[in-house]
Structures are given as C-alpha cells and as structure tokens.
Design a protein around this motif. Structure first.
Motif, PDB file in Angstrom:
ATOM      1  N   LEU A 187     -16.904  10.871  -4.373  1.00 56.44           N
ATOM      2  CA  LEU A 187     -16.216  12.157  -4.442  1.00 56.44           C
ATOM      3  C   LEU A 187     -17.216  13.310  -4.420  1.00 56.44           C
ATOM      4  O   LEU A 187     -17.071  14.259  -3.646  1.00 56.44           O
ATOM      5  CB  LEU A 187     -15.354  12.228  -5.708  1.00 56.44           C
ATOM      6  N   LYS A 211     -17.469  15.637  -1.114  1.00 51.71           N
ATOM      7  CA  LYS A 211     -16.992  16.998  -1.392  1.00 51.71           C
ATOM      8  C   LYS A 211     -18.055  18.031  -1.031  1.00 51.71           C
ATOM      9  O   LYS A 211     -17.742  19.145  -0.628  1.00 51.71           O
ATOM     10  CB  LYS A 211     -16.621  17.122  -2.868  1.00 51.71           C
ATOM     11  N   ASP A 242      -8.988  12.204   0.586  1.00 53.94           N
ATOM     12  CA  ASP A 242      -8.719  13.614   0.909  1.00 53.94           C
ATOM     13  C   ASP A 242     -10.000  14.385   1.208  1.00 53.94           C
ATOM     14  O   ASP A 242      -9.965  15.389   1.917  1.00 53.94           O
ATOM     15  CB  ASP A 242      -7.957  14.301  -0.230  1.00 53.94           C
ATOM     16  N   PHE A 243     -11.135  13.938   0.665  1.00 56.80           N
ATOM     17  CA  PHE A 243     -12.417  14.601   0.924  1.00 56.80           C
ATOM     18  C   PHE A 243     -13.177  13.962   2.078  1.00 56.80           C
ATOM     19  O   PHE A 243     -14.336  14.278   2.325  1.00 56.80           O
ATOM     20  CB  PHE A 243     -13.279  14.641  -0.341  1.00 56.80           C
TER      21      PHE A 243
END
Length: 184
Positions: free
Chosen positions: A18, A22, A66-67
C-alpha cells in the motif's frame, strides 16, 4: 520507476505494498492466501472495533488493488536471488525482476535463508527499518519476531520497510502524511 516485489499478502505484505504503490513505485504482490488472519477476529486493531479476519483481508486487498498493486493471487514464490543491482523472484510460472524485495511470509523463513539473510537465532535479523543483511531486501512480521505475532505489529513492520524503500528512492527521509485536502 523502482519495482518493489512483496512476497506475502497478509497485513505486513499488504501494508508495505500500500505504501509503495500509493507513493508511485511499481509494486507486485505474490499472495498464496496462507495468512493466519483467516483464523482471527480483530478487536485490538486500531481503528477497527470488530472485524472478522477474512473480511479484513478482503478490505485490505481491495485497498491495495485501488492503488494499482499488481497482485498475483495464488502464485507462490519459490526463490529469491540477488541479481546485479536488484533481485530475481522466481515462481513456478515465471521470473520477475525487482529493485527491492519485501519478505512477508509469516513464520516461514525459507526464502530469507535462501537469499542469505543473517539470522538472530531462529528469526531474520533486521533493524528498525526492517532491512536485512542483504541490501534492499526486507523481512517483516513473524519472520523477525519470536512469538510476537500480531496483525497490527506486522502491518507496522510492512509500513516501516516501505518507508525505508521510499526514503532510499527519494534520497532523503520520506514521510507519508496526507491531509483532508488530499482525500477525494
């Protein structure tokens, strides 16, 4: 762009993924779904009042997806070798090149041993950055802790590894800090 390969898709591995994804690093996760979280229920994870461990894993996977994390669900890593300025990560299906490797395989320390990481007794020897004796290779969670196996500790280990990678890439201390204005 640097490529980070994370081996393991539990709290430590997904936390590392993440942070790196990100913040713009190409990130690949290999997840065989062997996490102990499927036997857990979270009451002591900061910010979560009560959640089934499997539901938590679904949420965590969705968040890293999603990232833009390239998640290889069910593809097992069989070897990690230092190669030039990076690593070659081998699975039954293919080989992948990486600039950094984060090992998050729970108490299974075989890949760290095969890579030549130093051990302190039965655990992989790391500092606070989670970097092993092999430059740019990190170990997290149960691999580095004798009997201190908690999801939130493991997630913190993954975040520490990711922040160290990001600091190396930036050439200075990197801080991942968002404000309300950053939120969509």
């Amino acid at each position: 762009m640097a490529h980070v390969v994370v081996v393991g898709g539990g709290p430590a591995g997904l936390s590392a993924a993440l942070f790196t994804a990100k913040n713009g690093l190409e990130t690949t996760v290999f997840d065989t779904d062997g996490t102990w979280m499927h036997k857990a229920h979270l009451f002591n994870y900061l910010g979560i009042e009560s959640e089934d461990g499997s539901a938590f894993m679904d949420d965590a996977r969705e968040q890293v997806d999603d990232f833009g994390v390239d998640r290889h669900q069910g593809e097992e890593v069989t070897g990690v070798e230092a190669a030039g300025d990076g690593f070659t990560v081998t699975t039954a299906d293919d080989e992948y090149e990486a600039d950094y490797v984060v090992l998050a395989t729970g108490a299974n320390r075989d890949l760290a041993e095969g890579l030549g990481c130093d051990f302190d007794g039965d655990v992989v020897d790391v500092g606070v950055s989670m970097e092993t004796s092999v430059a740019d290779a990190y170990a997290t969670g149960a691999m580095v802790r004798d009997q201190e196996w908690q999801a939130i500790i493991s997630a913190g280990d993954g975040a520490a590894a990711a922040l160290n990678i990001l600091s190396k890439e930036e050439g200075e201390h990197f801080h991942d800090f968002d404000t309300p204005e950053d939120a969509e």
